[in-house]
Design a protein around this motif. Structure first.
Motif, PDB file in Angstrom:
ATOM      1  N   VAL A   1       7.995 -28.522 -17.727  1.00 28.71           N
ATOM      2  CA  VAL A   1       8.162 -27.069 -17.897  1.00 28.71           C
ATOM      3  C   VAL A   1       6.854 -26.293 -17.723  1.00 28.71           C
ATOM      4  N   SER A   2       5.742 -26.990 -17.599  1.00 27.10           N
ATOM      5  CA  SER A   2       4.481 -26.278 -17.369  1.00 27.10           C
ATOM      6  C   SER A   2       4.259 -25.981 -15.881  1.00 27.10           C
ATOM      7  N   TYR A   3       5.120 -26.462 -15.005  1.00 25.31           N
ATOM      8  CA  TYR A   3       4.841 -26.227 -13.574  1.00 25.31           C
ATOM      9  C   TYR A   3       6.084 -25.979 -12.718  1.00 25.31           C
TER      10      TYR A   3
ATOM     11  N   VAL B   1      -3.401 -37.497 -20.912  1.00 27.77           N
ATOM     12  CA  VAL B   1      -2.659 -36.384 -21.540  1.00 27.77           C
ATOM     13  C   VAL B   1      -3.632 -35.230 -21.826  1.00 27.77           C
ATOM     14  N   GLY B   2      -3.164 -33.991 -21.652  1.00 27.65           N
ATOM     15  CA  GLY B   2      -4.031 -32.831 -21.837  1.00 27.65           C
ATOM     16  C   GLY B   2      -4.083 -32.351 -23.282  1.00 27.65           C
ATOM     17  N   VAL B   3      -5.238 -31.812 -23.661  1.00 27.36           N
ATOM     18  CA  VAL B   3      -5.418 -31.267 -25.013  1.00 27.36           C
ATOM     19  C   VAL B   3      -4.452 -30.091 -25.250  1.00 27.36           C
ATOM     20  N   GLY B   4      -4.285 -29.210 -24.248  1.00 31.98           N
ATOM     21  CA  GLY B   4      -3.514 -27.975 -24.449  1.00 31.98           C
ATOM     22  C   GLY B   4      -2.099 -28.218 -24.943  1.00 31.98           C
ATOM     23  N   GLY B   5      -1.360 -29.091 -24.275  1.00 30.58           N
ATOM     24  CA  GLY B   5       0.023 -29.361 -24.673  1.00 30.58           C
ATOM     25  C   GLY B   5       0.104 -30.301 -25.857  1.00 30.58           C
ATOM     26  N   HIS B   6      -0.756 -31.313 -25.849  1.00 30.98           N
ATOM     27  CA  HIS B   6      -0.677 -32.350 -26.883  1.00 30.98           C
ATOM     28  C   HIS B   6      -1.009 -31.790 -28.262  1.00 30.98           C
ATOM     29  N   LEU B   7      -2.115 -31.055 -28.356  1.00 31.78           N
ATOM     30  CA  LEU B   7      -2.538 -30.562 -29.669  1.00 31.78           C
ATOM     31  C   LEU B   7      -1.660 -29.408 -30.147  1.00 31.78           C
TER      32      LEU B   7
ATOM     33  N   LYS C   1       3.526 -19.755 -16.345  1.00 35.26           N
ATOM     34  CA  LYS C   1       3.588 -21.113 -16.885  1.00 35.26           C
ATOM     35  C   LYS C   1       2.154 -21.567 -17.126  1.00 35.26           C
ATOM     36  N   VAL C   2       1.887 -22.120 -18.295  1.00 35.11           N
ATOM     37  CA  VAL C   2       0.528 -22.560 -18.612  1.00 35.11           C
ATOM     38  C   VAL C   2       0.498 -24.086 -18.538  1.00 35.11           C
ATOM     39  N   ARG C   3      -0.444 -24.612 -17.769  1.00 38.19           N
ATOM     40  CA  ARG C   3      -0.521 -26.065 -17.618  1.00 38.19           C
ATOM     41  C   ARG C   3      -1.923 -26.549 -17.969  1.00 38.19           C
ATOM     42  N   SER C   4      -1.994 -27.582 -18.802  1.00 33.45           N
ATOM     43  CA  SER C   4      -3.306 -28.174 -19.114  1.00 33.45           C
ATOM     44  C   SER C   4      -3.382 -29.547 -18.464  1.00 33.45           C
ATOM     45  N   GLY C   5      -2.688 -30.541 -19.054  1.00 33.93           N
ATOM     46  CA  GLY C   5      -2.724 -31.885 -18.456  1.00 33.93           C
ATOM     47  C   GLY C   5      -1.494 -32.200 -17.620  1.00 33.93           C
ATOM     48  N   GLY C   6      -0.460 -31.352 -17.697  1.00 35.82           N
ATOM     49  CA  GLY C   6       0.738 -31.545 -16.864  1.00 35.82           C
ATOM     50  C   GLY C   6       1.636 -32.699 -17.278  1.00 35.82           C
ATOM     51  N   HIS C   7       1.509 -33.166 -18.533  1.00 37.06           N
ATOM     52  CA  HIS C   7       2.309 -34.330 -18.955  1.00 37.06           C
ATOM     53  C   HIS C   7       3.640 -33.973 -19.588  1.00 37.06           C
ATOM     54  N   ASP C   8       3.995 -32.708 -19.579  1.00 38.26           N
ATOM     55  CA  ASP C   8       5.285 -32.329 -20.157  1.00 38.26           C
ATOM     56  C   ASP C   8       6.381 -33.181 -19.513  1.00 38.26           C
ATOM     57  N   TYR C   9       7.203 -33.825 -20.362  1.00 42.32           N
ATOM     58  CA  TYR C   9       8.201 -34.762 -19.828  1.00 42.32           C
ATOM     59  C   TYR C   9       9.250 -34.070 -18.969  1.00 42.32           C
TER      60      TYR C   9
ATOM     61  N   GLY D   1       1.375 -34.073 -31.465  1.00 45.36           N
ATOM     62  CA  GLY D   1       0.448 -35.158 -31.129  1.00 45.36           C
ATOM     63  C   GLY D   1       0.438 -36.270 -32.158  1.00 45.36           C
ATOM     64  N   TYR D   2       0.743 -37.458 -31.710  1.00 46.84           N
ATOM     65  CA  TYR D   2       0.628 -38.593 -32.621  1.00 46.84           C
ATOM     66  C   TYR D   2       0.002 -39.755 -31.860  1.00 46.84           C
ATOM     67  N   GLY D   3      -0.557 -40.671 -32.603  1.00 45.08           N
ATOM     68  CA  GLY D   3      -1.143 -41.863 -31.988  1.00 45.08           C
ATOM     69  C   GLY D   3      -1.126 -42.996 -32.990  1.00 45.08           C
TER      70      GLY D   3
ATOM     71  N   GLY E   1      -2.883 -39.120 -29.056  1.00 44.32           N
ATOM     72  CA  GLY E   1      -2.020 -39.966 -28.247  1.00 44.32           C
ATOM     73  C   GLY E   1      -2.711 -41.133 -27.561  1.00 44.32           C
ATOM     74  N   VAL E   2      -1.889 -42.072 -27.102  1.00 47.65           N
ATOM     75  CA  VAL E   2      -2.440 -43.314 -26.563  1.00 47.65           C
ATOM     76  C   VAL E   2      -2.578 -43.285 -25.043  1.00 47.65           C
ATOM     77  N   CYS E   3      -2.281 -42.155 -24.419  1.00 53.71           N
ATOM     78  CA  CYS E   3      -2.452 -42.079 -22.959  1.00 53.71           C
ATOM     79  C   CYS E   3      -3.641 -41.159 -22.666  1.00 53.71           C
TER      80      CYS E   3
ATOM     81  N   VAL F   1      -2.226 -18.216 -24.966  1.00 54.71           N
ATOM     82  CA  VAL F   1      -2.887 -19.278 -24.199  1.00 54.71           C
ATOM     83  C   VAL F   1      -3.977 -19.859 -25.088  1.00 54.71           C
ATOM     84  N   VAL F   2      -3.846 -21.123 -25.425  1.00 52.33           N
ATOM     85  CA  VAL F   2      -4.871 -21.749 -26.266  1.00 52.33           C
ATOM     86  C   VAL F   2      -6.058 -22.108 -25.378  1.00 52.33           C
ATOM     87  N   LEU F   3      -7.221 -21.591 -25.791  1.00 53.09           N
ATOM     88  CA  LEU F   3      -8.442 -21.888 -25.034  1.00 53.09           C
ATOM     89  C   LEU F   3      -9.065 -23.188 -25.507  1.00 53.09           C
TER      90      LEU F   3
HETATM   91  P1  FDA Z   1       1.347 -29.743 -19.994  1.00 44.71           P
HETATM   92  O1  FDA Z   1       0.203 -29.117 -19.310  1.00 44.71           O
HETATM   93  O2  FDA Z   1       2.520 -30.127 -19.150  1.00 44.71           O
HETATM   94  O3  FDA Z   1       1.802 -28.813 -21.181  1.00 44.71           O
HETATM   95  C1  FDA Z   1       2.845 -29.148 -22.070  1.00 44.71           C
HETATM   96  C2  FDA Z   1       3.356 -27.884 -22.760  1.00 44.71           C
HETATM   97  O4  FDA Z   1       2.284 -27.228 -23.429  1.00 44.71           O
HETATM   98  C3  FDA Z   1       3.917 -26.851 -21.779  1.00 44.71           C
HETATM   99  O5  FDA Z   1       4.923 -26.118 -22.416  1.00 44.71           O
HETATM  100  C4  FDA Z   1       2.719 -25.971 -21.517  1.00 44.71           C
HETATM  101  O6  FDA Z   1       3.057 -24.679 -21.032  1.00 44.71           O
HETATM  102  C5  FDA Z   1       2.056 -25.932 -22.878  1.00 44.71           C
HETATM  103  N1  FDA Z   1       0.616 -25.733 -22.756  1.00 44.71           N
HETATM  104  C6  FDA Z   1      -0.247 -26.497 -22.047  1.00 44.71           C
HETATM  105  N2  FDA Z   1      -1.483 -26.014 -22.171  1.00 44.71           N
HETATM  106  C7  FDA Z   1      -1.420 -24.918 -22.952  1.00 44.71           C
HETATM  107  C8  FDA Z   1      -2.386 -23.987 -23.429  1.00 44.71           C
HETATM  108  N3  FDA Z   1      -3.676 -24.099 -23.098  1.00 44.71           N
HETATM  109  N4  FDA Z   1      -1.978 -22.978 -24.215  1.00 44.71           N
HETATM  110  C9  FDA Z   1      -0.663 -22.847 -24.549  1.00 44.71           C
HETATM  111  N5  FDA Z   1       0.289 -23.709 -24.128  1.00 44.71           N
HETATM  112  C10 FDA Z   1      -0.081 -24.734 -23.337  1.00 44.71           C
HETATM  113  N6  FDA Z   1       2.670 -37.531 -26.994  1.00 44.71           N
HETATM  114  C11 FDA Z   1       2.222 -38.001 -28.188  1.00 44.71           C
HETATM  115  O7  FDA Z   1       2.320 -37.296 -29.181  1.00 44.71           O
HETATM  116  N7  FDA Z   1       1.638 -39.233 -28.262  1.00 44.71           N
HETATM  117  C12 FDA Z   1       1.473 -40.027 -27.171  1.00 44.71           C
HETATM  118  O8  FDA Z   1       0.933 -41.129 -27.274  1.00 44.71           O
HETATM  119  C13 FDA Z   1       1.930 -39.540 -25.917  1.00 44.71           C
HETATM  120  N8  FDA Z   1       1.783 -40.277 -24.786  1.00 44.71           N
HETATM  121  C14 FDA Z   1       2.199 -39.778 -23.570  1.00 44.71           C
HETATM  122  C15 FDA Z   1       2.010 -40.522 -22.399  1.00 44.71           C
HETATM  123  C16 FDA Z   1       2.425 -40.012 -21.166  1.00 44.71           C
HETATM  124  C17 FDA Z   1       2.191 -40.823 -19.937  1.00 44.71           C
HETATM  125  C18 FDA Z   1       3.042 -38.747 -21.107  1.00 44.71           C
HETATM  126  C19 FDA Z   1       3.519 -38.204 -19.779  1.00 44.71           C
HETATM  127  C20 FDA Z   1       3.224 -37.998 -22.248  1.00 44.71           C
HETATM  128  C21 FDA Z   1       2.804 -38.499 -23.497  1.00 44.71           C
HETATM  129  N9  FDA Z   1       2.972 -37.767 -24.664  1.00 44.71           N
HETATM  130  C22 FDA Z   1       2.527 -38.273 -25.860  1.00 44.71           C
HETATM  131  C23 FDA Z   1       3.584 -36.432 -24.633  1.00 44.71           C
HETATM  132  C24 FDA Z   1       2.501 -35.350 -24.556  1.00 44.71           C
HETATM  133  O9  FDA Z   1       1.838 -35.238 -25.796  1.00 44.71           O
HETATM  134  C25 FDA Z   1       3.124 -33.996 -24.242  1.00 44.71           C
HETATM  135  O10 FDA Z   1       3.830 -34.065 -23.045  1.00 44.71           O
HETATM  136  C26 FDA Z   1       2.064 -32.908 -24.168  1.00 44.71           C
HETATM  137  O11 FDA Z   1       2.680 -31.647 -24.297  1.00 44.71           O
HETATM  138  C27 FDA Z   1       1.296 -32.982 -22.883  1.00 44.71           C
HETATM  139  O12 FDA Z   1       0.259 -32.062 -22.868  1.00 44.71           O
HETATM  140  P2  FDA Z   1      -0.358 -31.640 -21.457  1.00 44.71           P
HETATM  141  O13 FDA Z   1      -1.350 -30.577 -21.679  1.00 44.71           O
HETATM  142  O14 FDA Z   1      -0.762 -32.851 -20.701  1.00 44.71           O
HETATM  143  O15 FDA Z   1       0.950 -31.102 -20.717  1.00 44.71           O
END
Ligand code: FDA
Length: 537
Positions: free
Chosen positions: A119-121, A179-185, A108-116, A189-191, A174-176, A240-242
């Motif tokens: 599923v990243s953890y 949120v991590g770059v890895g999952g969001h981008l 499981k790959v986790r960047s910011g951990g914001h997956d609703y 990703g919208y804002g 995004g507006v939070c 895995v996106v670096l």
């Molecule tokens: P996380 O680490 O949980 O990863 C999410 C998914 O991406 C998982 O499947 C994970 O395995 C995969 N992943 C992570 N890093 C990776 C990597 N390096 N390489 C490959 N895969 C990777 N969205 C939006 O579009 N606009 C918004 O304004 C918001 N606002 C918002 C607020 C809050 C409080 C939350 C909890 C969520 C949002 N979101 C959002 C949703 C957010 O964009 C979405 O959950 C992202 O996937 C979160 O990315 P993280 O890296 O934080 O999550």
């Protein structure tokens, strides 16, 4: 008869007694072999032992919980990883891929951990976490208006990095801030600048990925198909996106924000109805998010009422905004006193709910403002909901009380970009994306089921008013209700169930890319892109 049942029962218990320790020891031996493999791959200059956390390590729980952003998946019953690898170096990621592949372990790959859906953890099958939070550099180059941002960076760190160098540049994401770059981008990703500049993925120009063979590839090396896939199709199905290279956008040195609220008694139905007619057609510098929730009535003691809040960012000054609003949306009744002028970076804080005057460097904080249990679902609004439909939904919301509806308007740049440009297909023809949001503070699975059900009920009541055949959804608003992949023999068919809702006609191209770059389906999760059936190993 009774004797034979007893005989079968005792045979069964003997079988269980024999088989349980076997299963455990086979898990243990896979775990040990995996660990040994990691040590064998370790390079003396970057020892892997420094970044491994097994359950025996006293920091294991705190490392796991540091990036759990949905407390629904922080229960004692939530499955835990065999280990967490907090990569500091590319060689750690390469070792994780090579060893997990060899020993058949799910990564499981986790960047910011914001997956609703978390599923990243977590996972139902044995797994470990590759945690990316250490790889968080942000290198902004104002002269060519780009930045390289690593996956473990947060959006706040990206925004701060830009604002620190220029007050006339920004980035549409995004507006939070946590949120991590890895999952969001990787997921779209919208804002609040999407009507002017499109999605986050519309503003990515290069990327670095580590593929299933451990190779580090940039855009030129990975090719346009894979680059397309990891800019909206979810990175983790492909590698895995670096890091991503993003294109900065120009913002005025002064922007304007406002929040205007109307309760049901203040004719919210009329304003909400009108918002649906105009929000996607306004000047594309105006973004007005509409949030509908249930509050205590101030006129009738003990009763609940509906409140519609209109939260806005305008890329310009308040005088211009007022003039545009008077022409296009006078029904909102916007006044000069509602408008606050500020820098773009300050507007990020305003939208996140920070008090006025909070220093911009709060964007560097990794502590979420609110940490709660939550459920999210999504929908697309393609026709305005008629007034009697709004009255029906408001009544149902008052009955359910907790779930909140948030409408994010489309139009502008979103309608100009073809649906196949990126895996994210929801472009022209959509008035708004809808988010269903329920938050709660109590622990426990039963209470979670209760609130999750409330969210599902509201989603059900909305059925006549939103996209159909298929009912569409947004990947970054992960929702396991719309289908799960068991990554077994039916993986291709299971993938199509959620894949078409997230990606519409782009789903087939994603499957083709996946089949080419990861034919063994190493990069998988509950909603990953499957490979074509004939190519599964
Ligand atoms: P996380 O680490 O949980 O990863 C999410 C998914 O991406 C998982 O499947 C994970 O395995 C995969 N992943 C992570 N890093 C990776 C990597 N390096 N390489 C490959 N895969 C990777 N969205 C939006 O579009 N606009 C918004 O304004 C918001 N606002 C918002 C607020 C809050 C409080 C939350 C909890 C969520 C949002 N979101 C959002 C949703 C957010 O964009 C979405 O959950 C992202 O996937 C979160 O990315 P993280 O890296 O934080 O999550």
């Amino acid at each position: 008869m009774r004797t034979s049942i007893l005989a079968i029962a005792s045979l069964l218990s003997i079988f269980l007694l024999l088989s349980i320790p076997c299963a455990t020891s086979s898990n243990d031996s896979v775990h040990e072999a995996f660990l040994q493999c990691l040590y064998d791959q370790s390079q003396p200059s970057n020892p892997i032992s420094a970044v491994l956390y097994t359950p025996n390590n006293s920091s294991f729980s705190s490392v796991l919980q540091s990036y759990i952003r949905n407390l629904r998946f922080n229960e004692t019953t939530t499955p835990k990883p065999l280990l967490i690898l907090t990569a500091l170096d590319v060689s750690h990621i390469q070792a994780a891929i090579v060893c997990a592949k060899t020993h058949g372990l799910q990564m499981k790959v986790r960047s910011g951990g914001h997956d609703y859906e978390g599923v990243s953890y977590w996972s139902d099958s044995p797994f470990f976490i590759l945690d990316m939070f250490n790889l968080r550099s942000v290198n902004v180059n104002i002269s060519d208006e780009t930045a390289w941002v690593q996956s473990g960076a947060t959006l706040g760190e990206v925004y701060y990095g830009i604002a620190n160098k220029s007050n006339t540049h920004g980035f549409p994401a995004g507006v939070c801030p946590t949120v991590g770059v890895g999952g969001h981008l990787s997921g779209g990703g919208y804002g609040n600048m999407m009507r002017k500049y499109g999605l986050t993925v519309d503003n990515i120009v290069d990327a670095q990925i580590i593929d299933v063979n451990g190779r580090v590839l940039d855009r030129a090396a990975m090719g346009e198909d894979l680059f397309w896939a990891i800019t909206g199709g979810g990175g983790v199905s492909f590698g895995v996106v670096l890091a991503y290279k993003i294109k900065l956008v120009v913002v005025p040195s002064i922007v304007t924000v406002f929040t205007v609220e109307r309760t049901y008694e203040q004719h919210a139905t009329d304003v909400v109805y009108r918002w649906q007619q105009v929000a996607d057609k306004l000047d594309n510098r105006i973004f007005i998010r509409m949030i509908i929730d249930v509050v205590n009535s101030t006129t009738k003691t003990g009763e609940k009422t509906i409140r519609a809040s209109f939260l806005s960012l305008f890329l310009g000054d308040s005088k211009t905004l007022l003039s545009l609003m008077n022409q296009s949306f006078p029904e909102l009744g916007l006044n000069q006193t509602d408008c606050i002028e500020m820098s773009w970076a300050e507007s990020v804080l305003y939208w996140t709910g920070f008090a006025s005057g909070t220093p911009v460097d709060i964007l560097l904080s990794r502590t979420p403002q609110v940490l709660t249990h939550l459920k999210r679902k999504s929908d697309y609004l393609q026709q305005p909901i008629p007034k009697d439909g709004l009255e029906f939904i408001f009544q149902k919301m008052i009955e359910l009380e907790r779930p909140v509806l948030t409408f994010n308007p489309y139009g502008g740049r979103m309608s100009e970009i073809p649906a196949s440009e990126k895996p994210f297909p929801h472009r022209a023809g959509n008035i708004a994306k809808i988010q269903y949001a329920t938050n709660w503070n109590e622990d426990g699975v039963e209470i979670a089921n209760h609130y999750v059900n409330l969210t599902r009920k509201l989603h059900g009541y909305m059925t006549p008013f939103v996209s159909k055949f298929p009912r569409q959804a947004f990947l970054n608003y992960r929702d396991l209700d719309i289908g799960i992949n068991h990554n077994g023999p039916n993986s291709f068919l299971e993938g199509a169930v959620y894949g078409v809702k997230y990606f519409l006609g782009n789903y087939n191209r994603l499957v083709k890319v996946k089949t080419k770059v990861d034919p063994g389906n190493f990069f998988r999760n509950e909603q990953s892109i499957p490979v074509l059936p004939s190519r599964r190993k």
